[in-house]
Design a protein around this motif. Sequence first.
Motif, PDB file in Angstrom:
ATOM      1  N   LEU A 135      33.091  40.724  48.886  1.00  0.00           N
ATOM      2  CA  LEU A 135      34.174  39.681  48.828  1.00  0.00           C
ATOM      3  C   LEU A 135      35.729  40.267  48.042  1.00  0.00           C
ATOM      4  O   LEU A 135      36.525  39.526  47.969  1.00  0.00           O
ATOM      5  CB  LEU A 135      34.030  38.497  48.030  1.00  0.00           C
ATOM      6  CG  LEU A 135      32.768  37.811  48.300  1.00  0.00           C
ATOM      7  CD1 LEU A 135      32.255  36.623  47.163  1.00  0.00           C
ATOM      8  CD2 LEU A 135      32.716  37.132  49.525  1.00  0.00           C
ATOM      9  N   VAL A 143      38.002  44.193  41.171  1.00  0.00           N
ATOM     10  CA  VAL A 143      36.950  43.810  42.140  1.00  0.00           C
ATOM     11  C   VAL A 143      36.111  45.141  42.598  1.00  0.00           C
ATOM     12  O   VAL A 143      35.168  45.076  43.396  1.00  0.00           O
ATOM     13  CB  VAL A 143      37.350  43.357  43.336  1.00  0.00           C
ATOM     14  CG1 VAL A 143      37.995  41.878  42.857  1.00  0.00           C
ATOM     15  CG2 VAL A 143      38.440  43.968  44.111  1.00  0.00           C
ATOM     16  N   TYR A 153      30.072  36.442  38.365  1.00  0.00           N
ATOM     17  CA  TYR A 153      30.398  36.543  39.899  1.00  0.00           C
ATOM     18  C   TYR A 153      30.313  37.957  40.312  1.00  0.00           C
ATOM     19  O   TYR A 153      30.104  38.315  41.779  1.00  0.00           O
ATOM     20  CB  TYR A 153      31.579  35.755  40.346  1.00  0.00           C
ATOM     21  CG  TYR A 153      32.046  34.598  39.786  1.00  0.00           C
ATOM     22  CD1 TYR A 153      31.277  33.469  40.128  1.00  0.00           C
ATOM     23  CD2 TYR A 153      33.224  34.406  39.035  1.00  0.00           C
ATOM     24  CE1 TYR A 153      31.629  32.252  39.639  1.00  0.00           C
ATOM     25  CE2 TYR A 153      33.545  33.273  38.618  1.00  0.00           C
ATOM     26  CZ  TYR A 153      32.765  32.018  38.878  1.00  0.00           C
ATOM     27  OH  TYR A 153      33.014  30.705  38.516  1.00  0.00           O
ATOM     28  N   ILE A 206      39.284  38.471  48.171  1.00  0.00           N
ATOM     29  CA  ILE A 206      40.021  37.999  46.986  1.00  0.00           C
ATOM     30  C   ILE A 206      41.385  38.664  46.667  1.00  0.00           C
ATOM     31  O   ILE A 206      42.311  37.852  46.336  1.00  0.00           O
ATOM     32  CB  ILE A 206      39.104  38.501  45.671  1.00  0.00           C
ATOM     33  CG1 ILE A 206      37.540  37.559  45.634  1.00  0.00           C
ATOM     34  CG2 ILE A 206      39.627  38.246  44.425  1.00  0.00           C
ATOM     35  CD1 ILE A 206      36.767  38.228  44.814  1.00  0.00           C
ATOM     36  N   ILE A 209      29.785  39.003  44.585  1.00  0.00           N
ATOM     37  CA  ILE A 209      31.240  39.939  45.113  1.00  0.00           C
ATOM     38  C   ILE A 209      30.738  41.169  45.545  1.00  0.00           C
ATOM     39  O   ILE A 209      31.184  41.541  46.613  1.00  0.00           O
ATOM     40  CB  ILE A 209      32.209  40.077  43.926  1.00  0.00           C
ATOM     41  CG1 ILE A 209      33.067  38.570  43.622  1.00  0.00           C
ATOM     42  CG2 ILE A 209      33.391  40.946  44.290  1.00  0.00           C
ATOM     43  CD1 ILE A 209      33.894  38.618  42.205  1.00  0.00           C
TER      44      ILE A 209
END
Length: 697
Positions: free
Chosen positions: A307, A179, A298, A311, A302
């Motif tokens: 996010l 991420v 995504y 997450i 993100i």
Amino acid sequence: MRHRMLSRKLLFPADFQIPSRNAKQKAQKPEPELIYDAWLASRAMPGQTGSYLVPGAQRPLTLANARLALFVAQHCTLDFFKVLFRLNPLRTTLMMSLNIVRSLFPAFRGYSQALIVDELLSLIASDSFTWSRLLYPVSTELIRRAIEGCLDTFAASNENVVLGSARFFIEYKQMEQRVRLDVPTLADPTVRALLQESDLFARSFASGGFGMLSPLDFIHLFSLMTEIASHLFLIISLTRGAFQFGILFMSIFSTLLPLILPWFTCTNDQAESPTSAKEARANDRQERLRNLAYSDVYRPEIALFGLGDWILRSWSSARKIVLASEQPLYARPTSIIDQFNLMEFVFIIQNVPLLLLFQKSSASLGSLTVYRSSIQSLMYASRNLVTTARMAFQGIFLMSAYTASMKLKPRLNPKHEDALHYMTVHGGINITARNISYTYPGSSEPALRNISFSLKAGETLAIVGYNGSGKSTLARILLRIDDFDKGSLLINDVDIRRYNPAEYHSHLSAVFQGFSKFSATLKENVGLGNIDKINYRPAIETAVHLAEADTLVESLPNGLKTILETPGFESFSFAGSMNPELSQRHGLSGGEWQRVALARAFMRANEPGIDMLLFDEPTSSLDARAQNQIFDTIEKISKSPSGEPKKTVIFITHRLSTARRADKVAMMENGTISEFGTHDELVAQNGAYASLYRASV
């Protein structure tokens, strides 16, 4: 670790050479890069320059790969296990010690059995056999087996805890890195291959999946070698004559056949235990969250909506539930009854009739028992040693991928010495673009060519043009989702590359043309636009109202709690689960999904500190009336009650009637801005914009 973070692009040569001792002292590369080079060299296909094995492929056992494996083991194995050791120092020490102690059990068990058989032989030969004299060795063996069973049960339970925490830690770090990385970093094919093998390592770590590395593999190697050595010592100490050699030969022959036969037979899989509704929901949620972290679809949202931490938190809570339910599958503690193995003890007693065969021999029945048990254990241990060594060899390269991937740095992040905090100006943001050009990786034609324009804080810009002219690419660069190759982009008179992307994103809100359709509830799909208020119902209802989606919410069976069905994602079903929530998903039309995306953007758009709103074809699936309502809302949000601009607005549209709302219009053709000015100015020029406008009205 004492390693520096990788700061340059990962473009390393494939012809990696193991440094000599003198070369190591002179090496200029930081150690993580050397580990990366070793990983990349292990994937090189012999005789094919520039060709590599697919991610996850087995490395051939060659001298070159053996040297690479040794290099990786020397440089990252110790540091890697130090990190795991710190998770549970006492339990890890116990696990390692007990594995070594337990490796001695088979040899000790065989020796104990020999003593019992010899005691029986002595009792029978003495003509003074009584059951009371037999009771002592039998009870001694029963007590020994019980103690051994208790120790095995404790060791298995302790191993559960150690492996569970280690597996969670590795998976969490992998998710965290996923991420954190940005789109330009993930666009590199070599980086993607590195992350795929790192993911294989993380997902199979301590679980036995894929036949990959386990934290116990190196301990198992040592314990297996200890077990083999103990059996060899026991056999050699008992073999002192021709007759004993004969018994040894017969024992090897009788033991070899039943060991070979199982290789050609299939074993039945253990039945899966039923999964509770809670575990099924956790399984479903962890997979959905993992899909968010790993899917490129995504990635822009993100990054934009920040996010990553949410997450990780949500995945972490779901993963802990799943791991707790999976523990018996990879390290199930055995009971004392299982460890006792009564049939093996009965087998010892069944050897008593063979006493007559040894009445005229110096050999004892106990030596035959030792031969049988030790040779059988020796065969199994040797085969396990080869299998474990093979898995460790392949696992080392996956571990190198994991180690190297943890050192990746997002390419959009500025160097520490160049970084500046975001500069706020009144009324939005100023944008100055000068000769921006950009070519997508793997493409020969640039997507943008010499883009130049300026926009004052609080102004509204409409970007129009034909399909494929570069409008969405420009939007992604302005949002700092993608980088550019040439030129400069100033935000509030500061080079955008000096801003930390996460800090810059916290001042933006947007709707992407390819907006994300999250496999989640409507409430989550909207609330992800402002993660701090995802559980604050009034904020979500306000965002839904601004997106003109109130009627949509009322039409859904469970309102905001309705789970939305998304294309390309299938929920998982689990044995024994009866959870209707996982199958009751509601599909939306294109226009309905567009309203959800708008509501997500409006979750943040009204917040103080949001200086720019960017909408890429936000109303392409809506009718003209709904389109006007949405643009009225955007205009209302971007201005104060007195009409003073407070946010810069950029929207991309194919409906030129809405472009008249903007202060400035940018006409894009073939990746560049061919015309720039107000609507009236461009119409007066009678150029490409005027022609396109007249054709659309």
